[in-house]
Design a protein around this motif. Sequence first.
Motif, PDB file in Angstrom:
ATOM      1  N   HIS A  59       3.234   0.464  -5.590  1.00  0.00           N
ATOM      2  CA  HIS A  59       3.770   0.023  -4.298  1.00  0.00           C
ATOM      3  C   HIS A  59       2.949  -1.137  -3.751  1.00  0.00           C
ATOM      4  O   HIS A  59       1.736  -1.039  -3.580  1.00  0.00           O
ATOM      5  N   ASP A  60       3.588  -2.233  -3.501  1.00  0.00           N
ATOM      6  CA  ASP A  60       3.057  -3.420  -2.829  1.00  0.00           C
ATOM      7  C   ASP A  60       1.595  -3.712  -3.137  1.00  0.00           C
ATOM      8  O   ASP A  60       1.284  -4.244  -4.200  1.00  0.00           O
ATOM      9  N   VAL A  61       0.652  -3.348  -2.233  1.00  0.00           N
ATOM     10  CA  VAL A  61      -0.738  -3.786  -2.385  1.00  0.00           C
ATOM     11  C   VAL A  61      -1.617  -2.791  -3.158  1.00  0.00           C
ATOM     12  O   VAL A  61      -2.839  -2.965  -3.210  1.00  0.00           O
ATOM     13  N   GLU A  62      -1.041  -1.764  -3.779  1.00  0.00           N
ATOM     14  CA  GLU A  62      -1.873  -0.782  -4.481  1.00  0.00           C
ATOM     15  C   GLU A  62      -2.790  -1.434  -5.517  1.00  0.00           C
ATOM     16  O   GLU A  62      -3.955  -1.072  -5.643  1.00  0.00           O
ATOM     17  N   ALA A  63      -2.270  -2.392  -6.263  1.00  0.00           N
ATOM     18  CA  ALA A  63      -3.084  -3.025  -7.301  1.00  0.00           C
ATOM     19  C   ALA A  63      -4.245  -3.820  -6.730  1.00  0.00           C
ATOM     20  O   ALA A  63      -5.206  -4.140  -7.451  1.00  0.00           O
ATOM     21  N   LEU A  64      -4.179  -4.145  -5.445  1.00  0.00           N
ATOM     22  CA  LEU A  64      -5.231  -4.936  -4.814  1.00  0.00           C
ATOM     23  C   LEU A  64      -6.367  -4.073  -4.259  1.00  0.00           C
ATOM     24  O   LEU A  64      -7.444  -4.578  -3.985  1.00  0.00           O
ATOM     25  N   LYS A  65      -6.129  -2.799  -4.071  1.00  0.00           N
ATOM     26  CA  LYS A  65      -7.120  -1.936  -3.432  1.00  0.00           C
ATOM     27  C   LYS A  65      -8.245  -1.577  -4.408  1.00  0.00           C
ATOM     28  O   LYS A  65      -7.986  -1.071  -5.499  1.00  0.00           O
ATOM     29  N   PRO A  66      -9.500  -1.803  -4.042  1.00  0.00           N
ATOM     30  CA  PRO A  66     -10.609  -1.440  -4.931  1.00  0.00           C
ATOM     31  C   PRO A  66     -10.650   0.051  -5.262  1.00  0.00           C
ATOM     32  O   PRO A  66     -11.173   0.437  -6.308  1.00  0.00           O
ATOM     33  N   SER A  67     -10.108   0.881  -4.381  1.00  0.00           N
ATOM     34  CA  SER A  67     -10.144   2.326  -4.598  1.00  0.00           C
ATOM     35  C   SER A  67      -8.970   2.845  -5.424  1.00  0.00           C
ATOM     36  O   SER A  67      -8.886   4.042  -5.700  1.00  0.00           O
ATOM     37  N   LEU A  76      -8.531   3.257 -19.875  1.00  0.00           N
ATOM     38  CA  LEU A  76      -8.672   4.188 -20.993  1.00  0.00           C
ATOM     39  C   LEU A  76      -7.451   4.273 -21.900  1.00  0.00           C
ATOM     40  O   LEU A  76      -7.597   4.446 -23.111  1.00  0.00           O
ATOM     41  N   VAL A  77      -6.260   4.215 -21.326  1.00  0.00           N
ATOM     42  CA  VAL A  77      -5.035   4.386 -22.115  1.00  0.00           C
ATOM     43  C   VAL A  77      -4.548   3.005 -22.539  1.00  0.00           C
ATOM     44  O   VAL A  77      -4.096   2.215 -21.706  1.00  0.00           O
ATOM     45  N   GLU A  78      -4.642   2.726 -23.825  1.00  0.00           N
ATOM     46  CA  GLU A  78      -4.325   1.387 -24.322  1.00  0.00           C
ATOM     47  C   GLU A  78      -2.897   0.974 -23.987  1.00  0.00           C
ATOM     48  O   GLU A  78      -2.640  -0.165 -23.570  1.00  0.00           O
ATOM     49  N   ASP A  79      -1.950   1.890 -24.172  1.00  0.00           N
ATOM     50  CA  ASP A  79      -0.546   1.580 -23.882  1.00  0.00           C
ATOM     51  C   ASP A  79      -0.237   1.930 -22.431  1.00  0.00           C
ATOM     52  O   ASP A  79       0.481   2.895 -22.134  1.00  0.00           O
ATOM     53  N   THR A  80      -0.796   1.153 -21.521  1.00  0.00           N
ATOM     54  CA  THR A  80      -0.507   1.294 -20.100  1.00  0.00           C
ATOM     55  C   THR A  80       0.240   0.053 -19.641  1.00  0.00           C
ATOM     56  O   THR A  80      -0.144  -1.068 -19.965  1.00  0.00           O
ATOM     57  N   TYR A  81       1.324   0.279 -18.896  1.00  0.00           N
ATOM     58  CA  TYR A  81       2.147  -0.806 -18.356  1.00  0.00           C
ATOM     59  C   TYR A  81       2.144  -0.666 -16.841  1.00  0.00           C
ATOM     60  O   TYR A  81       2.130   0.449 -16.310  1.00  0.00           O
ATOM     61  N   ALA A  82       2.167  -1.786 -16.137  1.00  0.00           N
ATOM     62  CA  ALA A  82       2.113  -1.747 -14.674  1.00  0.00           C
ATOM     63  C   ALA A  82       3.116  -2.736 -14.095  1.00  0.00           C
ATOM     64  O   ALA A  82       3.217  -3.878 -14.550  1.00  0.00           O
ATOM     65  N   PHE A  83       3.859  -2.264 -13.077  1.00  0.00           N
ATOM     66  CA  PHE A  83       4.889  -3.074 -12.444  1.00  0.00           C
ATOM     67  C   PHE A  83       4.826  -2.891 -10.933  1.00  0.00           C
ATOM     68  O   PHE A  83       4.528  -1.798 -10.445  1.00  0.00           O
ATOM     69  N   ASN A  84       5.131  -3.950 -10.222  1.00  0.00           N
ATOM     70  CA  ASN A  84       5.218  -3.871  -8.771  1.00  0.00           C
ATOM     71  C   ASN A  84       6.590  -3.350  -8.367  1.00  0.00           C
ATOM     72  O   ASN A  84       7.614  -3.803  -8.893  1.00  0.00           O
ATOM     73  N   TRP A  85       6.622  -2.379  -7.436  1.00  0.00           N
ATOM     74  CA  TRP A  85       7.903  -1.824  -6.992  1.00  0.00           C
ATOM     75  C   TRP A  85       8.503  -2.695  -5.900  1.00  0.00           C
ATOM     76  O   TRP A  85       7.819  -3.134  -4.982  1.00  0.00           O
ATOM     77  N   GLN A  86       9.823  -2.929  -6.032  1.00  0.00           N
ATOM     78  CA  GLN A  86      10.572  -3.643  -5.008  1.00  0.00           C
ATOM     79  C   GLN A  86      11.841  -2.864  -4.709  1.00  0.00           C
ATOM     80  O   GLN A  86      12.491  -2.352  -5.633  1.00  0.00           O
ATOM     81  N   ARG A  87      12.197  -2.791  -3.443  1.00  0.00           N
ATOM     82  CA  ARG A  87      13.378  -2.023  -3.045  1.00  0.00           C
ATOM     83  C   ARG A  87      14.670  -2.657  -3.546  1.00  0.00           C
ATOM     84  O   ARG A  87      15.600  -1.952  -3.949  1.00  0.00           O
ATOM     85  N   THR A  88      14.770  -3.973  -3.549  1.00  0.00           N
ATOM     86  CA  THR A  88      16.047  -4.643  -3.835  1.00  0.00           C
ATOM     87  C   THR A  88      16.101  -5.291  -5.206  1.00  0.00           C
ATOM     88  O   THR A  88      17.106  -5.917  -5.550  1.00  0.00           O
ATOM     89  N   ALA A  89      15.048  -5.165  -5.998  1.00  0.00           N
ATOM     90  CA  ALA A  89      15.038  -5.787  -7.327  1.00  0.00           C
ATOM     91  C   ALA A  89      14.194  -4.947  -8.264  1.00  0.00           C
ATOM     92  O   ALA A  89      13.403  -4.102  -7.833  1.00  0.00           O
TER      93      ALA A  89
END
Length: 237
Positions: A59-67, A76-89
Amino acid sequence: MTHAVFRLRSERLARSLKPFVARGSRAPRCPRCRVFLSHCLCAWQPQVESRSAMCLIMHDVEALKPSNTGWLIADLVEDTYAFNWQRTAVDPRLLELLADPRWQPYVVFPAEYAAPGRVVADARPGPGKRPLFILLDATWTEARKMFRKSPYLEGLPVLSLQPEQLSRYRLRRSKRDDHLCTAEVAALCLELAGDERAGEALDAWLDLFSERYLGAKHHRPVDEGNQTHMALKPFLD
């Protein structure tokens, strides 16, 4: 070395109209582990293998938070994928991942919010497929909204966990102790899928991250001989 959450953070920063300022940002942080340089834990990062994969929808700024603990999963998990959530796309790369025949996706969420026919208890797919755990990385209120308003997740099985322990995460608190942080959920998923060693390593990595993060905040010295550090010894190169 970079990973999926590191790259998502960079993409999110590039789109920001103003700098993201985290609490306590006056002290310099390690760009790799996000902890104050005096308490950097990069030298203790465990090395493990896992058959499972993780898909973080953040969700939005989660990737920016140091915590944020989704970062620890990607460590640790080599096959990790990360995406930003958007309501309309929706990111087309996420749709491609969910359609990839190599994976059996599971949306990890409480059963009470899903139709009974979608809920599964087993996370070991049949031959030719590997488990892909989809984690909604957000506050609990935000995660419920994401679950309801993401139509591309509606046809996927829902894995509902029944953790026996209360949350050990100490950096951000939920109003309920049984609400686990994202890394704790991922560790339980790994264990359920047969990746017990990876799950144990992730639990130990989360504990050290929390200890070093809070130690820096409260100006406590690092003790590399304590139990938290020793728990990671079996997972180091």
